[in-house]
Enzyme design. Structure first.
Site, mmCIF file in Angstrom:
data_model
loop_
_atom_site.group_PDB
_atom_site.id
_atom_site.type_symbol
_atom_site.label_atom_id
_atom_site.label_comp_id
_atom_site.label_asym_id
_atom_site.label_seq_id
_atom_site.Cartn_x
_atom_site.Cartn_y
_atom_site.Cartn_z
ATOM 1 N N LYS A 110 0.854 -1.252 0.118
ATOM 2 C CA LYS A 110 -0.044 0.124 -0.082
ATOM 3 C C LYS A 110 0.777 1.266 0.035
ATOM 4 C CE LYS A 110 -4.383 1.264 2.412
ATOM 5 N NZ LYS A 110 -4.858 1.059 3.642
HETATM 6 C C1 E4P Z 1 -8.058 2.419 3.602
HETATM 7 O O1 E4P Z 1 -7.533 1.406 3.036
HETATM 8 C C2 E4P Z 1 -8.048 2.909 4.890
HETATM 9 O O2 E4P Z 1 -7.382 1.962 5.854
HETATM 10 C C3 E4P Z 1 -9.484 2.957 5.847
HETATM 11 O O3 E4P Z 1 -10.597 2.571 4.915
HETATM 12 C C4 E4P Z 1 -9.482 4.509 6.252
HETATM 13 O O4 E4P Z 1 -10.820 4.618 6.856
HETATM 14 P P1 E4P Z 1 -11.046 5.238 7.807
HETATM 15 O O5 E4P Z 1 -11.590 6.899 7.375
HETATM 16 O O6 E4P Z 1 -12.572 4.848 8.366
HETATM 17 O O7 E4P Z 1 -10.176 5.488 8.842
#
Ligand code: E4P
Length: 221
Positions: A87
């Site tokens: 990522k």
């Molecule tokens: C994306 O991969 C992130 O891990 C995540 O979806 C962020 O979500 P949040 O806005 O609830 O922290």
């Protein structure tokens, strides 16, 4: 639409996986910290633990923000397990890193996407997944689902193979609307996934069926 769970909590991952509908996992440094997973060795081991539960893509995020650092970290992550997807944040150095990993056949998830232009760049660099943050856009009074729709149109116009991974999903309606738009994947918490199964008429109907069955099948006095 594929279902990923957005957590580093092993119990939640097991519970979602046991439902038989889980396709993958996404994590981020905040989610790892929330579970108290700190230190390089513990973090790497935790990713392997997740990969051993779910037979599908597991996004593991780099911490470095420079090209060389991202490559180093990403290669270490990718070597951990065949399920790992590296990522990478949507910054110029990240775009270069995605291009590099794509040329090496290493899958990437471009994260922190908040505009169609960013999604276009990620796809051109060869990202396997692009992660627009639906909930965080909603938080600032901008319709996050409009962005999913815009990216869907752009990717379909040019046949990009990058999968749209709707992230920052907060509730079941987000999931349903992403499915209507044609998002390839959604990632959300266990609570949002389980909420899809809930309906008061289902609960009432089941209670009635069981009560009627019990009435007609009383054990002999
Ligand atoms: C994306 O991969 C992130 O891990 C995540 O979806 C962020 O979500 P949040 O806005 O609830 O922290």
């Amino acid at each position: 639409m594929k279902f990923f769970i957005d957590t580093a909590n092993l119990n939640d991952i097991r519970e979602a996986n046991d439902l038989g509908i889980l396709d993958g996992v996404t994590t981020n440094p905040s989610l790892m910290a929330k579970e108290g997973i700190t230190g390089q060795n513990n973090i790497l081991k935790h990713y392997v633990d997740i990969c051993n539960i779910v037979d599908g893509p597991v996004s593991a995020e780099v911490i470095a923000t420079d090209f060389e650092g991202m490559i180093r970290e990403g290669e270490t992550l990718a070597e951990l397990h065949k399920n790992i997807v590296v990522k990478i944040p949507m910054i110029p150095e990240g775009i270069k890193a995605i291009k590099y990993f794509s040329s090496k056949g290493i899958r990437t998830n471009c994260t922190l996407i908040f505009s169609a232009g960013q999604a276009l760049l990620a796809a051109k660099a060869g990202a396997s997944y692009v992660s627009p943050f639906v909930g965080r856009l909603d938080d600032v009074s901008t319709n996050g689902l409009d962005l999913i729709q815009q990216i869907r149109v752009i990717y379909d116009n040019y046949g990009f193979e990058t999968e749209i991974l709707a992230a920052s999903i907060r509730h079941p309606m987000h999931i349903i609307q992403c499915a209507e738009i044609g998002s390839d994947v959604m990632t959300g918490p266990l609570s949002a996934i389980l909420a899809l199964a809930k309906h008061p008429l289902t609960d009432n109907g089941l209670a009635q069926f069981l009560a009627d069955h019990a009435k007609g099948n009383k054990s002999p006095q």
